[in-house]
Write an enzyme that holds these catalytic residues in place. Structure first.
Site, short mmCIF file in Angstrom:
data_model
loop_
_atom_site.label_atom_id
_atom_site.label_comp_id
_atom_site.label_asym_id
_atom_site.label_seq_id
_atom_site.Cartn_x
_atom_site.Cartn_y
_atom_site.Cartn_z
N SER A 191 0.85 -1.19 0.00
CA SER A 191 0.00 0.00 0.00
C SER A 191 0.89 1.25 0.00
O SER A 191 1.73 1.39 -0.89
CB SER A 191 -0.97 -0.05 1.19
OG SER A 191 -2.01 0.86 1.02
N GLU A 319 -9.01 -5.37 -4.67
CA GLU A 319 -8.33 -4.35 -3.86
C GLU A 319 -9.29 -3.47 -3.08
O GLU A 319 -8.98 -3.05 -1.96
CB GLU A 319 -7.44 -3.47 -4.76
CG GLU A 319 -6.17 -4.13 -5.24
CD GLU A 319 -5.06 -4.13 -4.20
OE1 GLU A 319 -5.31 -3.75 -3.05
OE2 GLU A 319 -3.93 -4.52 -4.55
N HIS A 415 -7.64 -5.79 -0.33
CA HIS A 415 -6.46 -5.01 0.03
C HIS A 415 -5.99 -5.40 1.42
O HIS A 415 -6.78 -5.52 2.35
CB HIS A 415 -6.80 -3.52 0.00
CG HIS A 415 -5.62 -2.62 0.19
ND1 HIS A 415 -4.65 -2.46 -0.76
CD2 HIS A 415 -5.25 -1.83 1.23
CE1 HIS A 415 -3.74 -1.60 -0.32
NE2 HIS A 415 -4.08 -1.21 0.89
#
Length: 511
Positions: A191, A319, A415
């Protein structure tokens, strides 16, 4: 800064002599572990908003068994606001054996968290499993939010990235005494940590500090100086001051995150000026300032800036679902919300129409998830691999497609799912909720696969599948079972193939 030191030897913990002084760590599960090692001076007082400065040496033996305090950070996601101390710039080392002759590969982890939150002491980042595979693993803290990334008059840009460079310089100068090979350093992150890895690949100051890079779920948000300055002005306006070092230095570090949170909560009011970042919202990102960061990672890599660095890059399939859950819209996305997302985020003026034509069977919710995921993480990660190839380098591509059973199983391969799998911490830390309790044999096996791939790449540059190229576009799909196949997001790839992920502009000047 006062340092507790002792000149007495101890049989209870391993000792190493770094450039700054002697450290005493502890032993855990057959590993030597050193925590809370300062790699730069505390960035407070006269050093507030400055580039990181080398840590001062100490006499005697410094205990290194407790994590350093986290940098001041946002409380939006309920992060603990522990502010015990200002020694934010510390790192931690796990090693199979602190022997200078060991020559083990080194892996340096950069935590994510939207450049607003992040703390190397979180249980999900315990590196015992990774180091147990035969690597020296380093985790670190860096300045976040306004302290680390706001564009402040009189301060260098991208202070958080400069902190990361300082940590990598510390690794270069000291890691051998921990058993690591300073010529086999791999930097990895997810990230905002993946975005940081991408930025480091483009930064002249980081050149030569690492040989390999693993970028997980790279965000496509990098700011132009004009946009960053306008956001900083909004931060300062919350305090009734100007966005300068002298004005903001009068505000206690612990108070600044609340200022950032206040702007975060009402970013939609700047939509006509700040554009796409008000949709997520995203008030912090690296700034393409022309000095610390001369160009976006995609431009820099395409120009050959990292051709000598081996790259492993990829993303998860779903995601955005985690963010939809956090936003309270998972399973409830409306047609209007989908239209807004398509018109704001899809590439090209007719991107919304092209998305609907490209995915004719998709529901509104599916289109909402796709365009958000493509804009923020999936296509930036893919394009980083393409840029590396264009610049004459080598890349390996992956996608995590395993649907996790945790939290009801509705988040798919969302994610952050890669973090517990990479570290092997399947039952500790917040991301472990995605895995399910207890972890299934499938989760245990998939985690072992990924750890083997990451550590093999760090050791010799081969994660176990063919390099990526633009003819075959092969990727490792991590699933049960895993397989090598053509990159599966071909429809999205074609929609985004002409997009360049430029530094995000300021759309309109304030009146």
């Amino acid at each position: 800064m006062a340092v507790s030191v002792s000149s007495k030897s101890s049989e209870s913990g391993p000792e190493v002599r770094t450039v700054a002084g002697v450290l005493r760590g502890g032993r855990e599960a057959g590993l030597a572990v050193f925590r809370g090692i300062p790699f730069a001076e505390p960035p407070v007082g006269a050093l507030r908003f400055a580039a990181p400065q080398p840590v001062r040496s100490w006499d005697g033996v410094r205990p290194a068994v407790v994590y350093g305090p986290p940098p001041p950070q946002s409380g939006v996601l309920g992060v603990s606001q522990d502010t015990a101390g200002d020694d934010w710039l510390t790192l931690n080392v796990w090693t199979p054996e602190p022997d200078p002759a060991a020559g083990l590969p080194v892996m340096v982890w950069i935590p994510g968290g939207a450049y607003a939150i992040g703390n190397s002491s979180l249980p999900e980042y315990d590196a015992g499993h990774l180091a147990g595979s035969g690597a020296v693993v380093v985790t670190l803290n860096y300045r976040l939010g306004i302290e680390g990334f706001a564009q402040i008059d009189g301060a260098p840009a991208n202070r958080g990235l400069l902190d990361q460079v300082a940590a990598l310089q510390w690794v270069r100068n000291n890691i051998r005494v921990f058993g690591g090979d300073p010529d086999r350093v791999t930097v990895f992150g997810e990230s905002a940590g993946g975005g940081s890895v991408a930025a480091l690949l483009a930064m002249p100051r980081a050149a030569g500090l690492f040989r390999r890079a693993i970028a997980q779920s790279v965000p496509g948000t990098f700011f132009s100086p004009e946009l960053a300055a306008d956001i900083a002005a909004a931060f300062a306006a919350e305090l009734g001051v100007r966005p300068t070092v002298s004005s903001l230095s009068a505000v206690a570090p612990a108070q600044l995150p609340a200022v950032g949170d206040a702007v975060f909560a009402k970013m939609v009011q700047w939509r006509d000026r700040w554009g796409q970042i008000t949709h997520r919202p995203i008030p912090y990102a690296p700034v393409v300032d022309g000095d610390v960061l001369p160009a976006t990672p995609w431009r820099a890599l395409a120009d050959g800036a990292a051709r000598d660095v081996e790259l492993l890059v990829g993303h998860t399939r779903d995601e955005h679902r985690l963010f939809s859950l956090i936003d309270g819209v998972l399973g409830q996305v409306t047609h209007e919300q989908t239209e807004t997302a398509l018109h704001m985020l899809a590439p090209d003026p007719d991107g919304a129409r092209r998305y609907r034509e490209a995915f004719p069977a998709a529901t509104d919710e599916e289109l909402y998830e796709l365009v958000n995921a493509d804009w923020l993480f999936r296509m930036p990660s893919l394009h980083l691999a393409d840029a590396q190839i264009a610049g004459g380098g080598q890349a390996h591509l992956y996608e995590l497609t395993w649907s996790a059973p945790g939290m009801g199983g509705g988040l798919g391969a969302c994610h952050g799912l890669d973090v517990p799998l990479v570290f092997g911490n399947l039952s500790s830390g917040q991301p472990a909720m995605l895995i399910g309790d207890p972890p299934s044999p499938a989760a245990e096996e998939l985690s072992a696969q990924i750890r083997r791939a990451w550590t093999a790449f760090a050791a010799h540059g081969d994660p176990g599948w063919p390099p990526y190229d633009t003819d075959h576009r092969l990727a490792q799909l991590f699933d049960m079972p895993s397989m090598v196949a053509a990159y599966p997001e071909e429809t999205s790839r074609l929609l985004w193939q002409n997009h360049t992920f430029p530094a995000l502009p300021l759309l309109a000047r304030p009146v």
